[in-house]
Design a protein around this motif. Structure first.
Motif, PDB file in Angstrom:
ATOM      1  N   LEU A  20      -6.622   3.880   6.918  1.00  0.00           N
ATOM      2  CA  LEU A  20      -6.555   4.129   5.477  1.00  0.00           C
ATOM      3  C   LEU A  20      -7.900   4.578   4.921  1.00  0.00           C
ATOM      4  CD1 LEU A  20      -4.276   1.195   4.272  1.00  0.00           C
ATOM      5  CD2 LEU A  20      -3.709   3.622   4.427  1.00  0.00           C
ATOM      6  N   HIS A  21      -8.979   4.075   5.525  1.00  0.00           N
ATOM      7  CA  HIS A  21     -10.307   4.511   5.091  1.00  0.00           C
ATOM      8  C   HIS A  21     -10.513   5.985   5.409  1.00  0.00           C
ATOM      9  CE1 HIS A  21     -14.742   5.012   5.464  1.00  0.00           C
ATOM     10  NE2 HIS A  21     -14.729   4.257   4.371  1.00  0.00           N
ATOM     11  N   HIS A  23      -8.029   8.200   5.765  1.00  0.00           N
ATOM     12  CA  HIS A  23      -7.067   8.999   4.980  1.00  0.00           C
ATOM     13  C   HIS A  23      -6.222   8.038   4.167  1.00  0.00           C
ATOM     14  CE1 HIS A  23      -3.566  12.141   4.964  1.00  0.00           C
ATOM     15  NE2 HIS A  23      -4.029  11.854   3.760  1.00  0.00           N
ATOM     16  N   ASN A  24      -6.574   7.876   2.919  1.00  0.00           N
ATOM     17  CA  ASN A  24      -5.887   6.919   2.059  1.00  0.00           C
ATOM     18  C   ASN A  24      -4.531   7.455   1.632  1.00  0.00           C
ATOM     19  OD1 ASN A  24      -6.061   4.358   1.058  1.00  0.00           O
ATOM     20  ND2 ASN A  24      -7.517   4.824  -0.561  1.00  0.00           N
ATOM     21  N   VAL A  55      -4.687  -4.183   0.800  1.00  0.00           N
ATOM     22  CA  VAL A  55      -3.879  -2.958   0.756  1.00  0.00           C
ATOM     23  C   VAL A  55      -2.957  -3.032  -0.449  1.00  0.00           C
ATOM     24  CG1 VAL A  55      -1.996  -1.713   1.899  1.00  0.00           C
ATOM     25  CG2 VAL A  55      -3.974  -2.436   3.223  1.00  0.00           C
ATOM     26  N   HIS A  66       0.463   3.614   1.130  1.00  0.00           N
ATOM     27  CA  HIS A  66      -0.456   2.496   1.296  1.00  0.00           C
ATOM     28  C   HIS A  66      -1.891   2.947   0.999  1.00  0.00           C
ATOM     29  CE1 HIS A  66       3.107   1.582   3.720  1.00  0.00           C
ATOM     30  NE2 HIS A  66       2.823   0.307   3.521  1.00  0.00           N
ATOM     31  N   TYR A  67      -2.575   2.165   0.164  1.00  0.00           N
ATOM     32  CA  TYR A  67      -3.951   2.470  -0.225  1.00  0.00           C
ATOM     33  C   TYR A  67      -4.846   1.265   0.035  1.00  0.00           C
ATOM     34  CZ  TYR A  67      -2.278   6.562  -2.837  1.00  0.00           C
ATOM     35  OH  TYR A  67      -1.732   7.756  -3.198  1.00  0.00           O
ATOM     36  N   LEU A  68      -6.083   1.557   0.404  1.00  0.00           N
ATOM     37  CA  LEU A  68      -7.088   0.505   0.478  1.00  0.00           C
ATOM     38  C   LEU A  68      -7.395  -0.002  -0.921  1.00  0.00           C
ATOM     39  CD1 LEU A  68      -9.845   1.751   2.964  1.00  0.00           C
ATOM     40  CD2 LEU A  68      -8.450  -0.285   3.203  1.00  0.00           C
ATOM     41  N   ASN A  69      -7.524  -1.320  -1.057  1.00  0.00           N
ATOM     42  CA  ASN A  69      -8.027  -1.895  -2.302  1.00  0.00           C
ATOM     43  C   ASN A  69      -9.431  -2.425  -2.023  1.00  0.00           C
ATOM     44  OD1 ASN A  69      -8.315  -2.970  -4.873  1.00  0.00           O
ATOM     45  ND2 ASN A  69      -7.419  -4.915  -4.264  1.00  0.00           N
ATOM     46  N   PRO A 114     -10.850  10.859  -0.215  1.00  0.00           N
ATOM     47  CA  PRO A 114      -9.660  10.017  -0.382  1.00  0.00           C
ATOM     48  C   PRO A 114      -9.400   9.681  -1.845  1.00  0.00           C
ATOM     49  CG  PRO A 114     -11.504   8.686   0.379  1.00  0.00           C
ATOM     50  CD  PRO A 114     -11.967  10.125   0.398  1.00  0.00           C
ATOM     51  N   TYR A 116      -8.675   7.071  -4.889  1.00  0.00           N
ATOM     52  CA  TYR A 116      -9.256   5.760  -5.199  1.00  0.00           C
ATOM     53  C   TYR A 116      -8.182   4.890  -5.841  1.00  0.00           C
ATOM     54  CZ  TYR A 116     -12.238   2.172  -7.243  1.00  0.00           C
ATOM     55  OH  TYR A 116     -12.801   0.971  -7.589  1.00  0.00           O
ATOM     56  N   THR A 216      -4.953   4.227 -10.086  1.00  0.00           N
ATOM     57  CA  THR A 216      -5.043   5.183  -8.978  1.00  0.00           C
ATOM     58  C   THR A 216      -5.696   6.457  -9.505  1.00  0.00           C
ATOM     59  OG1 THR A 216      -2.972   4.312  -8.063  1.00  0.00           O
ATOM     60  CG2 THR A 216      -3.757   6.419  -7.202  1.00  0.00           C
TER      61      THR A 216
END
Length: 262
Positions: A20-21, A23-24, A55, A66-69, A114, A116, A216
């Motif tokens: 994810l880092h 490619h978010n 996530v 799915h995104y990194l938080n 990516p 945010y 987002t």
């Protein structure tokens, strides 16, 4: 914090975070590519990461992206690194990055920035959060700028300073508005630039006495803007959270603290 450390302890979950880092905003299918496990097992790992708030899942039609938080990692960094040996670690990191740059070829590659995503939980109702996002007087209190618009789809909005100058630092257009749960706007900090504007989505999800607010920020033009909003959004949302939960903003402007190290 215990759930965060537990989630990070597993190498498969760290691999998912690494993907994810890189490619978010990936689907489950994209994350499962080249993983030597069933989709069900990968889903279980993602559920653990989501419960640890590492996530965030954003629904787009039938897809779950799915995104990194960054919030929990930021808290770990602040607690366990910032107060100890930051200068030496930053020096070592700079040396490492420079060495890696020398080792790379001179062939330029397109910059992939990516999206945010930031998530916070607020003890307030959805209507209260919506008003805080769209009321010019309230945004002036916690943001230092008045967000001015009628917030109808197709309307413009302005991010005006409240220092008496009336200067506008950001402009945009309202793409979608679904009070009190979803607001989508373009975000143009340099309207004259020959590029597509970035897009900000505010998602307000109520649950009993709290809401989950997900911000987002997509279509970022470069890493410089990603770095700027990565410091700006947590500070602004912390001030918003303080205002709604206590009636007062933080005693000092939190975005100033982001640049006060050293």
């Amino acid at each position: 914090m215990d759930s965060v450390f537990k989630a990070l302890a597993d190498p498969t979950r760290r691999l998912l975070l690494d993907r994810l880092h890189a490619h978010n905003g990936r689907t489950l299918r994209e994350l499962c590519e080249h993983l030597a496990m069933a989709r069900q097992s990968a889903t279980q790992h993602l559920d653990i990461l989501e419960r640890a708030n590492l996530v965030t899942v954003v629904r787009r039609g039938r897809e779950r992206l799915h995104y990194l938080n960054p919030a929990p990692i930021h808290e770990i960094e602040e607690r366990w690194i910032s107060g100890f040996d930051r200068p030496r670690l930053e020096t070592i990191d700079a040396i490492k990055k420079q060495a890696e740059e020398y080792a790379m070829t001179d062939t330029p590659t397109p910059e992939v920035v990516p999206n945010y995503v930031y998530v916070t939980y607020i003890k307030a109702g959805a209507e209260q959060v919506w008003r805080a996002l769209t009321d010019a007087d309230l945004t002036a209190r916690y943001w230092g700028h008045a967000n001015v618009s009628d917030w109808q789809p197709g309307s413009t909005w302005e991010h005006r300073r409240v220092d008496g100058s009336g200067a506008v630092d950001v402009v945009g257009r309202v793409i979608a508005t679904e009070p009190p749960t979803r607001l989508v706007v373009t975000f143009e900090d340099n309207p004259d630039a020959a590029r597509e504007p970035s897009v900000v989505t505010f998602l307000v999800e109520p649950h009993e006495d709290i809401v989950r607010l997900t911000v987002t920020h997509e279509n970022l033009p470069n890493a410089e803007m990603l770095g700027g909003i990565s410091q700006g959004w947590p500070a602004v949302l912390a001030n918003l959270k303080s205002l709604l939960e206590t009636g007062e903003v933080l005693p000092q402007a939190p975005w100033e603290m982001s640049f006060a190290r050293g």
